[in-house]
Design an enzyme around this catalytic site. Structure first.
Site, short mmCIF file in Angstrom:
data_model
loop_
_atom_site.label_atom_id
_atom_site.label_comp_id
_atom_site.label_asym_id
_atom_site.label_seq_id
_atom_site.Cartn_x
_atom_site.Cartn_y
_atom_site.Cartn_z
N SER A 1 11.69 119.55 -129.45
CA SER A 1 10.71 118.48 -129.21
C SER A 1 10.20 118.95 -127.83
CB SER A 1 11.16 117.21 -129.04
OG SER A 1 10.35 116.24 -128.66
N TYR B 1 3.53 118.58 -128.50
CA TYR B 1 2.60 117.17 -128.24
C TYR B 1 1.37 117.56 -127.43
CZ TYR B 1 5.83 113.92 -130.80
OH TYR B 1 6.55 113.34 -131.84
N THR C 1 2.48 118.86 -133.79
CA THR C 1 2.35 117.63 -134.36
C THR C 1 1.32 116.91 -134.30
OG1 THR C 1 5.10 117.41 -133.95
CG2 THR C 1 3.81 115.32 -134.48
N ARG D 1 7.12 100.57 -134.16
CA ARG D 1 8.37 100.41 -134.34
C ARG D 1 9.04 99.32 -133.96
NH1 ARG D 1 8.73 106.76 -132.49
NH2 ARG D 1 6.96 107.64 -133.63
N LYS E 1 2.37 120.17 -138.09
CA LYS E 1 3.48 119.21 -138.54
C LYS E 1 2.91 117.83 -138.86
CE LYS E 1 8.03 117.19 -137.55
NZ LYS E 1 7.91 116.03 -136.99
N HIS F 1 6.89 112.06 -140.48
CA HIS F 1 7.62 111.54 -139.12
C HIS F 1 9.02 110.76 -139.36
CE1 HIS F 1 6.39 112.34 -134.97
NE2 HIS F 1 7.50 111.75 -134.55
N SER G 1 11.81 114.73 -143.84
CA SER G 1 11.77 113.37 -144.09
C SER G 1 12.47 112.90 -145.20
CB SER G 1 10.17 112.63 -144.13
OG SER G 1 9.59 112.95 -142.97
N GLY G 2 13.58 112.42 -145.06
CA GLY G 2 14.36 111.72 -145.92
C GLY G 2 15.64 112.67 -146.40
N ARG H 1 17.41 113.03 -138.67
CA ARG H 1 18.48 112.18 -138.35
C ARG H 1 20.11 112.61 -138.73
NH1 ARG H 1 14.29 108.81 -139.83
NH2 ARG H 1 13.37 107.22 -138.64
C1 FMN Z 1 14.86 109.90 -133.11
C2 FMN Z 1 13.79 110.69 -133.57
C3 FMN Z 1 12.85 111.15 -132.75
C4 FMN Z 1 11.81 112.12 -132.88
N1 FMN Z 1 11.06 112.84 -131.99
C5 FMN Z 1 10.22 113.83 -132.38
C6 FMN Z 1 9.39 114.56 -131.65
O1 FMN Z 1 9.65 114.25 -130.54
N2 FMN Z 1 8.56 115.08 -132.08
C7 FMN Z 1 8.38 115.18 -133.45
O2 FMN Z 1 7.27 116.13 -133.69
N3 FMN Z 1 8.87 114.63 -134.35
C8 FMN Z 1 9.87 113.56 -133.98
N4 FMN Z 1 10.42 113.07 -134.91
C9 FMN Z 1 10.29 113.37 -136.31
C10 FMN Z 1 11.22 114.44 -136.87
O3 FMN Z 1 10.63 115.64 -136.15
C11 FMN Z 1 11.13 114.46 -138.27
O4 FMN Z 1 9.88 114.41 -138.83
C12 FMN Z 1 12.06 113.13 -138.96
O5 FMN Z 1 13.16 112.93 -138.22
C13 FMN Z 1 12.31 113.72 -140.27
O6 FMN Z 1 12.92 112.75 -141.33
P1 FMN Z 1 14.46 112.50 -141.31
O7 FMN Z 1 15.12 111.76 -140.04
O8 FMN Z 1 14.63 111.41 -142.22
O9 FMN Z 1 15.13 113.74 -141.52
C14 FMN Z 1 11.68 112.24 -134.47
C15 FMN Z 1 12.45 111.61 -135.25
C16 FMN Z 1 13.43 110.67 -134.83
C17 FMN Z 1 14.48 110.18 -135.87
#
Ligand code: FMN
Length: 399
Positions: free
Chosen positions: A127, A151, A177, A186, A259, A283, A315-316, A338
């Site tokens: 990130s 970003y 992104t 949130r 993304k 996301h 995602s998921g 996650r």
């Molecule tokens: C705690 C957290 C922080 C995140 N930070 C970023 C980030 O800095 N940049 C970004 O593009 N996506 C970020 N995301 C989104 C993740 O890259 C990703 O799209 C998402 O976690 C995928 O879903 P999942 O957690 O269900 O696997 C973040 C997600 C989480 C859970």
């Protein structure tokens, strides 16, 4: 039986059964519970949290379940290799999604994640809002494939500097992104009353950036609060349009993945504007409460992009069967968020390694059990949507 990086299933199972057991819980739900015990209040809201009612967080999961896997038998699956090639590098079809402020999740933050990713042989997408400077994370990753997530800053010099640093540090791709012109609503985070960034987590790359530092009256080491405040002012740019994507794709010497697209026309536009790939993503359900799930958007996006560009999905994804379904529906690879963040919280680098190794082994076994030896063999006939099953359904004749 071939034992290698593309076929780690039986090896990993043996390691777990004959070794000291798992470093962190194997099942996602138990892993999440262990992570929740380990994290402080701010991280406990930040990591699991989604937008609004978290309906999209849930749907990202349940939408996978509605695609049923169709195993095939007696296809000779002794030799399997699920290696894919993306951006000139070979690796498993699973990468670590960008997660910001990992120093709020575990004291070793992104450096622990990088070590776990390297040991598991899994690409890491770092990130922009990393606790450790990007160069330090790149060094920890060594030759492991690495992508830098951007970003886009409202200060053009900062954006340009971040991209230059990513190329110099040896990142293989830029993941831009686009679903976060501003942070989503949130509720967990709002209720907690604090984000990791308030405690100056996630600012290692920014605070070490010469272009960002030149915007400050005094260096971050002398006045971290003022530097954090300036970061909040310049960190995003909601005025971006597709023309900016075209400009960055033309200027950057690395492949660019866009993304956060869900509509096939956005995916097509990204590719037409010069992107080497798109990542279908909600996301992690953190931006638009009530949006469709990423996996629901995937087939149309994959059709729109065809073989012209790389299609990722995140995602998921929780288990190997989810990766399998995403590959069947047109993804070239997936990213997970996650699952490894919880591994990091519960067990540091060993927890990340374990979460990755388990997912890969699980995927390999599912592929073998379903008669598939390679990612190329995991096509759309490997899944059926539940609406086509049962009375009145058209499966299998409607193939
Ligand atoms: C705690 C957290 C922080 C995140 N930070 C970023 C980030 O800095 N940049 C970004 O593009 N996506 C970020 N995301 C989104 C993740 O890259 C990703 O799209 C998402 O976690 C995928 O879903 P999942 O957690 O269900 O696997 C973040 C997600 C989480 C859970």
């Amino acid at each position: 039986m071939v034992h290698g990086p593309g076929n780690p299933g039986p090896e990993r199972v043996a390691e777990l059964v004959e070794g000291d057991g798992p470093a962190v819980p194997i099942g996602f739900e138990e892993l999440r519970a262990a992570a929740m015990d380990a994290m402080d209040e701010t991280a406990k809201a930040y990591v699991p949290g989604g937008a609004g009612s978290e309906d999209t967080v849930d749907r990202n999961r349940t939408a996978f379940d509605r695609w049923r896997i169709v195993p095939r038998m007696l296809r000779g699956v002794a030799d399997r290799d699920l290696t894919v090639e993306l951006f000139g590098r070979s690796h498993p079809p699973v990468a670590l999604a960008p997660i910001g402020a990992q120093d709020a999740i575990h004291e070793e933050g992104e450096l622990a994640t990088a070590r776990g990713a390297r040991e598991a042989g899994v690409p890491m997408c770092l990130s922009t809002v990393s606790g450790a400077p990007m160069e330090a994370v790149a060094e920890e990753l060594g030759s492991t494939p690495k992508w830098f997530q951007l970003y886009w800053s409202s200060e053009p010099e900062v954006t340009a500097s971040l991209l230059d640093r990513a190329a110099d540090a040896g990142f293989d791709a830029v993941v831009l992104t686009v679903d976060t012109p501003t942070l989503g609503w949130r509720e967990r985070v709002l209720s907690a009353g604090a984000t990791p960034f308030d405690d100056a987590h996630g600012l290692g790359t920014y605070f070490s950036d010469p272009a960002f530092r030149s915007l400050l009256d005094v260096p971050p080491e002398e006045d971290p609060d003022a530097a954090a405040e300036r970061f909040h002012e310049v960190f995003g740019d909601p005025s971006l349009t597709w023309a900016d994507i075209e400009a960055v794709c033309a200027e950057v010497d690395l492949p660019v993945v866009v993304k956060g697209v869900l509509h096939p026309e956005d995916a097509r536009e990204a590719v037409d504007r010069g992107a080497a790939g798109v990542s279908v993503s909600t996301h992690g359900g953190r931006q638009v409460d009530g949006s469709l799930a990423a996996v629901e958007a995937l087939p149309a996006v994959a059709d729109a992009v065809g073989s012209e560009a790389t299609v990722l999905l995140d995602s998921g994804i929780r288990r190997g069967g989810d990766v399998f379904r995403a590959l069947a529906l047109g993804a070239d690879a997936v990213m997970v968020g996650r699952p490894y963040a919880y591994g990091l919280a519960a067990g540091g680098a060993a927890g990340v390694r374990s979460a990755c190794a388990n997912l890969l082994a699980n995927l390999d076994l599912v592929a073998g059990l379903c008669g598939r030896r390679s990612v190329a063999e995991i096509g759309r006939d490997a899944v059926v949507h539940e609406t086509r099953l049962g009375p009145g359904g058209s499966w299998p004749t409607g193939e």
